[in-house]
Write a protein that holds these residues in place. Structure first.
Motif, mmCIF file in Angstrom:
data_model
loop_
_atom_site.group_PDB
_atom_site.id
_atom_site.type_symbol
_atom_site.label_atom_id
_atom_site.label_comp_id
_atom_site.label_asym_id
_atom_site.label_seq_id
_atom_site.Cartn_x
_atom_site.Cartn_y
_atom_site.Cartn_z
ATOM 1 N N LEU A 97 0.815 -1.222 0.000
ATOM 2 C CA LEU A 97 0.000 0.000 0.000
ATOM 3 C C LEU A 97 0.846 1.268 0.000
ATOM 4 C CD1 LEU A 97 -2.922 -1.003 2.386
ATOM 5 C CD2 LEU A 97 -2.958 -0.768 -0.110
ATOM 6 N N VAL A 100 1.979 1.653 -3.657
ATOM 7 C CA VAL A 100 0.914 1.934 -4.627
ATOM 8 C C VAL A 100 0.219 3.263 -4.322
ATOM 9 C CG1 VAL A 100 -1.312 1.119 -5.515
ATOM 10 C CG2 VAL A 100 0.570 -0.486 -5.184
ATOM 11 N N LEU A 101 -0.159 3.493 -3.061
ATOM 12 C CA LEU A 101 -0.940 4.684 -2.725
ATOM 13 C C LEU A 101 -0.123 5.977 -2.773
ATOM 14 C CD1 LEU A 101 -3.215 3.364 0.154
ATOM 15 C CD2 LEU A 101 -3.775 3.682 -2.263
ATOM 16 N N SER A 102 1.205 5.849 -2.682
ATOM 17 C CA SER A 102 2.027 7.060 -2.795
ATOM 18 C C SER A 102 2.326 7.389 -4.246
ATOM 19 C CB SER A 102 3.328 6.886 -2.011
ATOM 20 O OG SER A 102 4.154 5.949 -2.661
#
Length: 140
Positions: A97, A100-102
């Motif tokens: 996460l 991916v989320l950054s």
């Protein structure tokens, strides 16, 4: 007429028979095994029924590979795949996460984290990086 060869007397020194004659037959002494006497053929060792060849060390079939965990950490550490492989799903999901989320801005930090863990999985033989999430030691 030919003479029958005489058995060798253990008290006398051995002498080579004359050319063309057969040497004396070796003495046959009975061996006792499991309470039974039997004649052992000359030149053969008595059988050892319980002798076993070199035993291989026990390898747990559920054990994960140390090499696979290390290579996954080095090559795919950014995604936390090595942590999923070893059963640490919480940390693996966290690494995934963060990457991916950054939108890839923190992927370099997670990549270094995975690289260091991959090297530790390859080199550590007794510490925290030598076991999977169940506590089973990693196999070589």
């Amino acid at each position: 007429m030919t003479e029958q060869p005489q058995p060798h007397d253990p008290q006398q020194p051995y002498q080579q028979p004359p050319y063309g004659q057969q040497p004396p037959a070796p003495p046959q002494q009975p061996y006792e095994q499991h309470g039974q006497a039997y004649q052992q053929p000359y030149g053969q060792q008595p059988a050892q029924p319980y002798a076993q060849p070199y035993a291989q060390p026990y390898v747990n079939p559920e054990a994960r590979s140390r090499i696979a965990a290390g290579l996954l950490g080095i090559l795919l550490g950014t995604l936390g795949i090595h942590r999923f492989y070893l059963g640490y799903t919480g940390i693996g999901l966290t690494m995934l996460l963060i990457s991916v989320l950054s939108a890839g801005f923190l992927a370099w930090a997670v990549a270094i984290w995975g690289l260091v863990e991959g090297i530790l999985y390859l080199t550590d033989k007794t510490g925290n990086f030598s076991r999977d999430a169940k506590g089973v030691p990693l196999r070589d």
